[in-house]
Design an enzyme around this catalytic site. Structure first.
Site, PDB file in Angstrom:
ATOM      1  N   LYS A 144     -12.627   7.546  -1.162  1.00 44.56           N
ATOM      2  CA  LYS A 144     -11.560   7.491  -2.166  1.00 44.56           C
ATOM      3  C   LYS A 144     -11.500   8.781  -2.993  1.00 44.56           C
ATOM      4  O   LYS A 144     -12.450   9.596  -2.979  1.00 44.56           O
ATOM      5  CB  LYS A 144     -11.801   6.271  -3.064  1.00 44.56           C
ATOM      6  CG  LYS A 144     -11.707   4.932  -2.319  1.00 44.56           C
ATOM      7  CD  LYS A 144     -11.857   3.753  -3.284  1.00 44.56           C
ATOM      8  CE  LYS A 144     -11.759   2.417  -2.574  1.00 44.56           C
ATOM      9  NZ  LYS A 144     -11.855   1.269  -3.529  1.00 44.56           N
TER      10      LYS A 144
ATOM     11  N   HIS B 269     -13.804   2.616   0.620  1.00 43.71           N
ATOM     12  CA  HIS B 269     -13.198   1.359   1.080  1.00 43.71           C
ATOM     13  C   HIS B 269     -13.730   1.050   2.472  1.00 43.71           C
ATOM     14  O   HIS B 269     -13.970   1.963   3.258  1.00 43.71           O
ATOM     15  CB  HIS B 269     -11.666   1.497   1.167  1.00 43.71           C
ATOM     16  CG  HIS B 269     -11.031   0.348   1.902  1.00 43.71           C
ATOM     17  ND1 HIS B 269     -10.679  -0.824   1.265  1.00 43.71           N
ATOM     18  CD2 HIS B 269     -10.759   0.159   3.225  1.00 43.71           C
ATOM     19  CE1 HIS B 269     -10.201  -1.675   2.170  1.00 43.71           C
ATOM     20  NE2 HIS B 269     -10.239  -1.101   3.359  1.00 43.71           N
TER      21      HIS B 269
ATOM     22  N   ASN C 247     -14.742   3.463  -7.062  1.00 44.06           N
ATOM     23  CA  ASN C 247     -15.984   3.071  -6.394  1.00 44.06           C
ATOM     24  C   ASN C 247     -16.208   3.733  -5.030  1.00 44.06           C
ATOM     25  O   ASN C 247     -16.846   3.168  -4.149  1.00 44.06           O
ATOM     26  CB  ASN C 247     -16.098   1.546  -6.333  1.00 44.06           C
ATOM     27  CG  ASN C 247     -14.945   0.911  -5.582  1.00 44.06           C
ATOM     28  OD1 ASN C 247     -14.092   1.616  -5.051  1.00 44.06           O
ATOM     29  ND2 ASN C 247     -14.931  -0.402  -5.519  1.00 44.06           N
TER      30      ASN C 247
ATOM     31  N   TYR D 238      -2.900  -2.380   0.090  1.00 50.43           N
ATOM     32  CA  TYR D 238      -3.581  -3.272  -0.857  1.00 50.43           C
ATOM     33  C   TYR D 238      -2.741  -4.503  -1.204  1.00 50.43           C
ATOM     34  O   TYR D 238      -2.949  -5.107  -2.263  1.00 50.43           O
ATOM     35  CB  TYR D 238      -3.943  -2.499  -2.117  1.00 50.43           C
ATOM     36  CG  TYR D 238      -5.205  -1.657  -1.997  1.00 50.43           C
ATOM     37  CD1 TYR D 238      -6.431  -2.238  -1.642  1.00 50.43           C
ATOM     38  CD2 TYR D 238      -5.190  -0.293  -2.260  1.00 50.43           C
ATOM     39  CE1 TYR D 238      -7.596  -1.477  -1.543  1.00 50.43           C
ATOM     40  CE2 TYR D 238      -6.353   0.474  -2.164  1.00 50.43           C
ATOM     41  CZ  TYR D 238      -7.548  -0.125  -1.813  1.00 50.43           C
ATOM     42  OH  TYR D 238      -8.705   0.620  -1.732  1.00 50.43           O
TER      43      TYR D 238
ATOM     44  N   GLU E  20      -5.459  -2.683   8.900  1.00 49.52           N
ATOM     45  CA  GLU E  20      -5.611  -1.428   8.150  1.00 49.52           C
ATOM     46  C   GLU E  20      -5.556  -0.214   9.076  1.00 49.52           C
ATOM     47  O   GLU E  20      -4.991   0.822   8.712  1.00 49.52           O
ATOM     48  CB  GLU E  20      -6.926  -1.467   7.361  1.00 49.52           C
ATOM     49  CG  GLU E  20      -6.881  -2.524   6.259  1.00 49.52           C
ATOM     50  CD  GLU E  20      -8.206  -2.715   5.529  1.00 49.52           C
ATOM     51  OE1 GLU E  20      -9.197  -2.022   5.862  1.00 49.52           O
ATOM     52  OE2 GLU E  20      -8.236  -3.553   4.604  1.00 49.52           O
TER      53      GLU E  20
END
Ligand code: UDP
Ligand code: MG
Length: 142
Positions: A17, A123, A120, A57, A134
């Site tokens: 990310k 993913h 964080n 998402y 995805e």
């Protein structure tokens, strides 16, 4: 290995990310991925568009953090990757650690590199169905 015990090679979708890219953690994260026996089949550094982010998402669209999540994942370059290996969906989720880095175990990517529950670092697809979905959404990148 006995007949019937062959492990199934799987693919999963990994995103490093924008927080981790901005902090220059890409090489260290990929070192952890590879030393855990996962193959980085494809890798692309890219700016994720808001349209793709909202689609990606979608399961979180009703959550209070949804718009912040879309803003964050589109805030700078990310590295989108397809990983491959035996049981790699579960193996990579275990290597990532808990969503909240305060709850992540020692030796996990999020324990080491995540700033917060939202920023964080990584993913990973959470099931075979999510992985197919995805990878399909991101397939235009590769
Ligand atoms: N997230 C957040 N606040 C929360 C929960 C999640 O900002 O309270 C963000 C975080 O970046 C997380 C992503 O939304 O990685 C997707 O949430 P999910 O519950 O699917 O966690 P993951 O599968 O990434 O561990
Ligand atoms: Mg998830």
């Amino acid at each position: 290995m006995d007949r019937g015990e062959r492990l199934v090679s799987e693919k999963t979708l990994c995103i490093i990310k924008p927080d981790a890219v901005a902090n220059n953690f890409v090489d260290q994260i990929n070192e952890m991925i590879q030393s855990n026996g996962l193959l980085i089949l494809k890798s692309k550094k890219t700016d994720i568009s808001p349209e793709i982010a909202r689609q990606f998402y979608a399961e979180h669209s009703e959550k209070p953090f949804f718009s912040d999540l879309v803003d964050f994942i589109t805030s700078g370059p990310a590295v989108v990757q397809i990983l491959e290996g035996d049981s790699c969906i579960t193996n990579y989720r275990n290597l990532m650690g808990a969503t909240n880095p305060k709850e992540a175990e020692e030796g996990t990517i999020r324990k080491k590199f995540a700033e917060s529950i939202s920023k964080n670092a990584v993913h990973g697809s959470d099931s075979p169905e999510s992985a197919v979905r995805e990878i399909e959404i991101m397939s235009a990148l590769f």
